[in-house]
Design a protein around this motif. Structure first.
Motif, PDB file in Angstrom:
ATOM      1  N   ILE A   1      71.756  32.092  45.038  1.00  0.00           N
ATOM      2  CA  ILE A   1      71.208  32.953  46.092  1.00  0.00           C
ATOM      3  C   ILE A   1      71.881  34.324  46.039  1.00  0.00           C
ATOM      4  O   ILE A   1      71.204  35.367  46.094  1.00  0.00           O
ATOM      5  CB  ILE A   1      71.381  32.293  47.474  1.00  0.00           C
ATOM      6  N   ALA A   2      73.203  34.349  45.909  1.00  0.00           N
ATOM      7  CA  ALA A   2      73.932  35.617  45.830  1.00  0.00           C
ATOM      8  C   ALA A   2      73.491  36.413  44.600  1.00  0.00           C
ATOM      9  O   ALA A   2      73.282  37.635  44.688  1.00  0.00           O
ATOM     10  CB  ALA A   2      75.439  35.367  45.803  1.00  0.00           C
ATOM     11  N   GLN A   3      73.337  35.732  43.469  1.00  0.00           N
ATOM     12  CA  GLN A   3      72.899  36.427  42.253  1.00  0.00           C
ATOM     13  C   GLN A   3      71.502  37.020  42.433  1.00  0.00           C
ATOM     14  O   GLN A   3      71.248  38.163  42.046  1.00  0.00           O
ATOM     15  CB  GLN A   3      72.920  35.473  41.062  1.00  0.00           C
ATOM     16  N   LYS A   4      70.605  36.256  43.035  1.00  0.00           N
ATOM     17  CA  LYS A   4      69.223  36.715  43.250  1.00  0.00           C
ATOM     18  C   LYS A   4      69.196  37.970  44.122  1.00  0.00           C
ATOM     19  O   LYS A   4      68.583  38.974  43.765  1.00  0.00           O
ATOM     20  CB  LYS A   4      68.416  35.600  43.910  1.00  0.00           C
TER      21      LYS A   4
ATOM     22  N   ILE B   1      75.536  39.284  51.097  1.00  0.00           N
ATOM     23  CA  ILE B   1      76.801  39.148  51.833  1.00  0.00           C
ATOM     24  C   ILE B   1      76.892  37.773  52.484  1.00  0.00           C
ATOM     25  O   ILE B   1      77.930  37.107  52.432  1.00  0.00           O
ATOM     26  CB  ILE B   1      76.936  40.269  52.895  1.00  0.00           C
ATOM     27  N   GLU B   2      75.800  37.329  53.089  1.00  0.00           N
ATOM     28  CA  GLU B   2      75.774  36.015  53.745  1.00  0.00           C
ATOM     29  C   GLU B   2      76.059  34.896  52.742  1.00  0.00           C
ATOM     30  O   GLU B   2      76.857  33.998  53.004  1.00  0.00           O
ATOM     31  CB  GLU B   2      74.398  35.817  54.395  1.00  0.00           C
ATOM     32  N   ALA B   3      75.414  34.947  51.583  1.00  0.00           N
ATOM     33  CA  ALA B   3      75.630  33.925  50.559  1.00  0.00           C
ATOM     34  C   ALA B   3      77.058  33.984  50.020  1.00  0.00           C
ATOM     35  O   ALA B   3      77.679  32.939  49.771  1.00  0.00           O
ATOM     36  CB  ALA B   3      74.622  34.098  49.422  1.00  0.00           C
ATOM     37  N   THR B   4      77.590  35.180  49.848  1.00  0.00           N
ATOM     38  CA  THR B   4      78.960  35.338  49.355  1.00  0.00           C
ATOM     39  C   THR B   4      79.969  34.758  50.339  1.00  0.00           C
ATOM     40  O   THR B   4      80.938  34.099  49.934  1.00  0.00           O
ATOM     41  CB  THR B   4      79.259  36.828  49.087  1.00  0.00           C
ATOM     42  N   LYS B   5      79.740  34.973  51.628  1.00  0.00           N
ATOM     43  CA  LYS B   5      80.631  34.396  52.639  1.00  0.00           C
ATOM     44  C   LYS B   5      80.570  32.870  52.599  1.00  0.00           C
ATOM     45  O   LYS B   5      81.602  32.201  52.739  1.00  0.00           O
ATOM     46  CB  LYS B   5      80.260  34.912  54.035  1.00  0.00           C
TER      47      LYS B   5
END
Length: 163
Positions: free
Chosen positions: A121-124, A89-93
């Motif tokens: 990061i989001a993918q990982k 969620i953090e990476a997506t934001k």
């Protein structure tokens, strides 16, 4: 050379009993697994999870307890899943704020447009979360296998009644 990793009997049955276990073998394995089943008296949300992780943990653990899939030793795996979700969620934001590409200035002073590192990061973390959920049977595919297993058990019970 090591053999295959042992799996719970319900996992084997959920995939169609490809091991061709007999009813007696299935019952014996269930009894043995039940004797080894960890306790459920210390299921608590870890304090180190952030706000998003704790909210996710509470939502998922409630469901797992209802279907008797949560034990004390599962707390750690679920916590890792919830931490991965929080980081996703953090990476997506960050991607939403910064965009899919960012400007990067290399050591030579040249500025280039590159993919936002938060995408990787989001993918990982998204993949980690998905992997942990599958371990708990919380993916659509895992639920479909469990539903198929339940149908097969119901059919076997019906056949037993006819004998």
């Amino acid at each position: 050379m090591a053999g295959r990793k042992a799996r719970p009997v319900d996992a084997i049955l959920a995939e169609g009993n490809k091991s061709n276990l007999t009813k007696a073998e299935i019952e014996a394995r269930r009894e043995a697994e039940e004797k080894l089943k960890p306790a459920t008296d210390k299921i608590r949300c870890p304090t180190w999870l952030d706000k998003t992780g704790k909210r996710t943990w509470r939502a998922i653990v409630k469901e797992l307890i209802e279907i008797d899939l949560m034990t004390n030793v599962d707390v750690y795996s679920l916590a890792l899943a919830c931490d991965a979700y929080s980081k996703y969620i953090e990476a997506t934001k960050a991607i939403d704020e910064e965009g899919l590409t960012i400007e990067y200035t290399n050591a030579g002073g040249n500025t280039n447009i590159v993919a936002n590192p938060n995408i990787a990061i989001a993918q990982k973390y998204g993949q980690q979360f998905k992997s942990y959920l599958s371990e708990f049977g919380l993916s659509p595919a895992a639920r479909a296998r469990l539903a198929l297993h339940q149908l097969q058990e119901d059919d076997e019970d019906d056949e037993d009644l006819l004998d």
